[in-house]
Design a protein around this motif. Sequence first.
Motif, PDB file in Angstrom:
ATOM      1  N   GLN A 178      46.426   6.616   1.898  1.00  0.00           N
ATOM      2  CA  GLN A 178      45.226   7.125   2.555  1.00  0.00           C
ATOM      3  C   GLN A 178      44.049   7.149   1.578  1.00  0.00           C
ATOM      4  N   ARG A 179      44.318   7.553   0.328  1.00  0.00           N
ATOM      5  CA  ARG A 179      43.244   7.571  -0.676  1.00  0.00           C
ATOM      6  C   ARG A 179      42.730   6.164  -0.933  1.00  0.00           C
ATOM      7  N   ARG A 180      43.650   5.185  -1.006  1.00  0.00           N
ATOM      8  CA  ARG A 180      43.237   3.798  -1.249  1.00  0.00           C
ATOM      9  C   ARG A 180      42.363   3.289  -0.099  1.00  0.00           C
ATOM     10  N   GLU A 181      42.735   3.604   1.133  1.00  0.00           N
ATOM     11  CA  GLU A 181      41.941   3.187   2.292  1.00  0.00           C
ATOM     12  C   GLU A 181      40.559   3.839   2.268  1.00  0.00           C
ATOM     13  N   LEU A 182      40.496   5.110   1.923  1.00  0.00           N
ATOM     14  CA  LEU A 182      39.215   5.811   1.824  1.00  0.00           C
ATOM     15  C   LEU A 182      38.349   5.180   0.737  1.00  0.00           C
ATOM     16  N   MET A 183      38.933   4.919  -0.424  1.00  0.00           N
ATOM     17  CA  MET A 183      38.169   4.310  -1.522  1.00  0.00           C
ATOM     18  C   MET A 183      37.691   2.910  -1.160  1.00  0.00           C
ATOM     19  N   ARG A 184      38.509   2.164  -0.412  1.00  0.00           N
ATOM     20  CA  ARG A 184      38.108   0.820   0.029  1.00  0.00           C
ATOM     21  C   ARG A 184      36.894   0.905   0.934  1.00  0.00           C
ATOM     22  N   GLY A 193      22.335  -9.835  -4.703  1.00  0.00           N
ATOM     23  CA  GLY A 193      23.054  -8.874  -3.871  1.00  0.00           C
ATOM     24  C   GLY A 193      24.357  -9.429  -3.327  1.00  0.00           C
ATOM     25  N   LYS A 194      24.409 -10.753  -3.152  1.00  0.00           N
ATOM     26  CA  LYS A 194      25.636 -11.393  -2.658  1.00  0.00           C
ATOM     27  C   LYS A 194      26.743 -11.366  -3.706  1.00  0.00           C
ATOM     28  N   GLN A 195      26.374 -11.138  -4.969  1.00  0.00           N
ATOM     29  CA  GLN A 195      27.342 -11.178  -6.052  1.00  0.00           C
ATOM     30  C   GLN A 195      27.851  -9.799  -6.460  1.00  0.00           C
ATOM     31  N   LEU A 196      27.532  -8.786  -5.688  1.00  0.00           N
ATOM     32  CA  LEU A 196      28.073  -7.457  -5.953  1.00  0.00           C
ATOM     33  C   LEU A 196      29.583  -7.471  -5.733  1.00  0.00           C
ATOM     34  N   LYS A 197      30.303  -6.867  -6.622  1.00  0.00           N
ATOM     35  CA  LYS A 197      31.767  -6.816  -6.561  1.00  0.00           C
ATOM     36  C   LYS A 197      32.223  -5.381  -6.296  1.00  0.00           C
ATOM     37  N   THR A 198      33.353  -5.259  -5.625  1.00  0.00           N
ATOM     38  CA  THR A 198      33.951  -3.945  -5.423  1.00  0.00           C
ATOM     39  C   THR A 198      35.321  -3.914  -6.079  1.00  0.00           C
ATOM     40  N   GLU A 199      35.693  -2.742  -6.496  1.00  0.00           N
ATOM     41  CA  GLU A 199      37.015  -2.512  -7.078  1.00  0.00           C
ATOM     42  C   GLU A 199      37.449  -1.129  -6.620  1.00  0.00           C
ATOM     43  N   SER A 250      41.076   1.628  -5.964  1.00  0.00           N
ATOM     44  CA  SER A 250      42.488   1.985  -6.065  1.00  0.00           C
ATOM     45  C   SER A 250      42.613   3.384  -5.452  1.00  0.00           C
ATOM     46  N   PRO A 251      43.808   3.947  -5.412  1.00  0.00           N
ATOM     47  CA  PRO A 251      43.908   5.318  -4.880  1.00  0.00           C
ATOM     48  C   PRO A 251      43.122   6.351  -5.689  1.00  0.00           C
ATOM     49  N   ASP A 252      42.762   6.011  -6.929  1.00  0.00           N
ATOM     50  CA  ASP A 252      42.106   6.988  -7.787  1.00  0.00           C
ATOM     51  C   ASP A 252      40.623   6.753  -8.023  1.00  0.00           C
ATOM     52  N   HIS A 253      40.102   5.553  -7.717  1.00  0.00           N
ATOM     53  CA  HIS A 253      38.683   5.309  -7.978  1.00  0.00           C
ATOM     54  C   HIS A 253      38.144   4.195  -7.086  1.00  0.00           C
ATOM     55  N   ALA A 254      36.811   4.154  -7.008  1.00  0.00           N
ATOM     56  CA  ALA A 254      36.107   3.067  -6.332  1.00  0.00           C
ATOM     57  C   ALA A 254      34.909   2.717  -7.201  1.00  0.00           C
ATOM     58  N   ALA A 255      34.634   1.418  -7.351  1.00  0.00           N
ATOM     59  CA  ALA A 255      33.522   0.979  -8.178  1.00  0.00           C
ATOM     60  C   ALA A 255      32.794  -0.174  -7.501  1.00  0.00           C
ATOM     61  N   VAL A 256      31.478  -0.202  -7.688  1.00  0.00           N
ATOM     62  CA  VAL A 256      30.639  -1.277  -7.186  1.00  0.00           C
ATOM     63  C   VAL A 256      29.778  -1.732  -8.345  1.00  0.00           C
ATOM     64  N   GLY A 257      29.739  -3.038  -8.602  1.00  0.00           N
ATOM     65  CA  GLY A 257      28.938  -3.542  -9.706  1.00  0.00           C
ATOM     66  C   GLY A 257      28.931  -5.053  -9.727  1.00  0.00           C
ATOM     67  N   PHE A 258      28.468  -5.589 -10.819  1.00  0.00           N
ATOM     68  CA  PHE A 258      28.368  -7.032 -11.001  1.00  0.00           C
ATOM     69  C   PHE A 258      29.379  -7.491 -12.035  1.00  0.00           C
ATOM     70  N   GLY A 259      29.691  -8.774 -12.031  1.00  0.00           N
ATOM     71  CA  GLY A 259      30.612  -9.331 -13.007  1.00  0.00           C
ATOM     72  C   GLY A 259      30.022 -10.566 -13.661  1.00  0.00           C
ATOM     73  N   GLY A 260      30.535 -10.929 -14.829  1.00  0.00           N
ATOM     74  CA  GLY A 260      30.152 -12.155 -15.506  1.00  0.00           C
ATOM     75  C   GLY A 260      28.706 -12.182 -15.962  1.00  0.00           C
ATOM     76  N   ARG A 261      28.096 -13.348 -15.870  1.00  0.00           N
ATOM     77  CA  ARG A 261      26.700 -13.539 -16.293  1.00  0.00           C
ATOM     78  C   ARG A 261      25.756 -12.678 -15.457  1.00  0.00           C
ATOM     79  N   THR A 262      26.081 -12.496 -14.201  1.00  0.00           N
ATOM     80  CA  THR A 262      25.253 -11.666 -13.331  1.00  0.00           C
ATOM     81  C   THR A 262      25.200 -10.234 -13.849  1.00  0.00           C
ATOM     82  N   ALA A 263      26.295  -9.747 -14.400  1.00  0.00           N
ATOM     83  CA  ALA A 263      26.332  -8.388 -14.953  1.00  0.00           C
ATOM     84  C   ALA A 263      25.379  -8.268 -16.135  1.00  0.00           C
TER      85      ALA A 263
END
Length: 147
Positions: A22-28, A75-81, A83-96
């Motif tokens: 349930q936590r993972r679904e909420l974080m997603r 904005g199209k290159q925003l990444k999500t991450e 898990s049951p314990d955290h949620a993160a939104v940000g950029f990766g690679g050169r875009t970061a």
Amino acid sequence: MDAIAGLNHWLDQIALRLEPGQRRELMRRLAQGLRIRHRDRIKQQRDPDGYRFIPRKRNQIGRIKRQGALFQNIGKQLKTEYSPDHAAVGFGGRTALVAKVHQDGENIKPNKYAKATQYSIRKLVGFSKDDENWIQSEIQNFLFRQY
């Protein structure tokens, strides 16, 4: 940061009562929703507080070197991450790297032959009061559906 600390404390209390699935679904849901909100705000050329981005500098002739809005496709290159314990939104690679330079207003050399350039602060990601209210309502909706 006090509002974020309070929100984290509130989320911790809720997390203790949910199972890992349930936590993972909420974080997603939270991560994907925040990604969409950040993407739309960047497309509108706004920072988290609702102010417009500082426009590009002009060259010696008085023209803007590149036409069009800043960050049209970033904005199209925003990444999500999540898990049951955290949620993160940000950029990766050169875009970061590009996003970090603008987020912090750093002084860098665009390439090895150019002179160092001071970039204006343009907050791409961050929480607004509206985002915090949205997170609270999403959590409430999730909990009402679960119980």
